[in-house]
Design a protein around this motif. Structure first.
Motif, mmCIF file in Angstrom:
data_model
loop_
_atom_site.group_PDB
_atom_site.id
_atom_site.type_symbol
_atom_site.label_atom_id
_atom_site.label_comp_id
_atom_site.label_asym_id
_atom_site.label_seq_id
_atom_site.Cartn_x
_atom_site.Cartn_y
_atom_site.Cartn_z
ATOM 1 N N THR A 11 58.439 96.169 7.711
ATOM 2 C CA THR A 11 57.008 96.104 7.461
ATOM 3 C C THR A 11 56.230 97.207 8.167
ATOM 4 O OG1 THR A 11 56.851 94.492 9.242
ATOM 5 C CG2 THR A 11 56.970 93.621 7.012
ATOM 6 N N ASP A 12 55.073 97.480 7.624
ATOM 7 C CA ASP A 12 54.152 98.450 8.195
ATOM 8 C C ASP A 12 53.827 98.049 9.635
ATOM 9 O OD1 ASP A 12 52.294 100.537 8.417
ATOM 10 O OD2 ASP A 12 50.674 99.346 7.544
ATOM 11 N N GLU A 13 53.785 99.015 10.530
ATOM 12 C CA GLU A 13 53.379 98.753 11.909
ATOM 13 C C GLU A 13 52.240 99.711 12.271
ATOM 14 O OE1 GLU A 13 52.204 97.180 14.642
ATOM 15 O OE2 GLU A 13 53.910 96.047 13.900
ATOM 16 N N PRO A 14 51.006 99.300 11.941
ATOM 17 C CA PRO A 14 49.849 100.159 12.163
ATOM 18 C C PRO A 14 49.643 100.570 13.621
ATOM 19 C CG PRO A 14 49.287 98.345 10.715
ATOM 20 C CD PRO A 14 50.649 98.060 11.268
ATOM 21 N N ASP A 31 50.394 94.459 3.509
ATOM 22 C CA ASP A 31 51.755 94.927 3.256
ATOM 23 C C ASP A 31 52.657 93.738 2.905
ATOM 24 O OD1 ASP A 31 54.149 96.510 3.242
ATOM 25 O OD2 ASP A 31 54.460 96.069 5.359
ATOM 26 N N ARG A 73 50.362 103.950 14.614
ATOM 27 C CA ARG A 73 49.373 104.961 14.230
ATOM 28 C C ARG A 73 48.073 104.788 15.014
ATOM 29 N NH1 ARG A 73 51.096 102.677 9.474
ATOM 30 N NH2 ARG A 73 49.031 101.922 8.857
ATOM 31 N N ARG A 133 44.538 96.099 12.354
ATOM 32 C CA ARG A 133 46.011 96.138 12.294
ATOM 33 C C ARG A 133 46.539 94.935 11.510
ATOM 34 N NH1 ARG A 133 49.903 93.352 15.571
ATOM 35 N NH2 ARG A 133 51.938 94.258 15.193
#
Length: 146
Positions: free
Chosen positions: A109-112, A129, A115, A122
């Motif tokens: 999974t996306d891990e904001p 996602d 960033r 987040r």
């Protein structure tokens, strides 16, 4: 375990797993229950369960009409692990030693936060996602589930 109803329809089951079972796996199970309208049985568990649901995870789901406030982190039940149709791990850290014949998939999974995005922003990105992945999974489990 797929449950067959008297009318011949079946209900597939999915176990969503993350490490603490306070965020991503709870979000996935909540989103699945909401989107599948009872036509998929969704469970969640953690490899090292924490003590509470992540408040921001719950808040981000509440924004889209999904309530996980009554949930609590729990460990993987070996009987459930053996009986579900599919196990989905979320993220890079959760590892599940599933019995033979149990299908395991990983959603990286996306891990904001990688960033620099934190807080509710987040969680919204993580939620979105996971929601896309849940929607695709519902389609895979059968068109009669949608």
């Amino acid at each position: 375990m797929t449950v067959t109803a008297p009318d011949g329809t079946s209900t597939p089951s999915v176990l969503f797993v993350c490490v603490r079972n306070g965020g991503k796996s709870q979000m996935a199970a909540g989103l699945m229950r909401h989107a599948a309208h009872g036509r998929v049985t969704a469970h969640s568990a953690g490899t090292e369960p924490g003590t509470a649901i992540n408040a921001l995870s719950a808040e981000s789901l509440a924004e889209v009409g999904v309530d996980i406030s009554g949930e609590s982190p729990k460990a993987i039940d070996p009987a459930l692990l053996r009986d579900v149709d599919l196990v989905v791990t979320l993220g890079r850290e959760a590892k599940v030693d599933a019995p033979a014949g149990t299908t395991v998939r990983n959603w990286d999974t996306d891990e904001p936060s990688e960033r620099g995005i934190d807080g509710i922003e987040r969680m919204r990105l993580v939620r979105d996602d996971i929601a896309v992945r849940v929607s695709k999974l519902i389609g895979e489990l059968g068109s009669d589930v949608c």
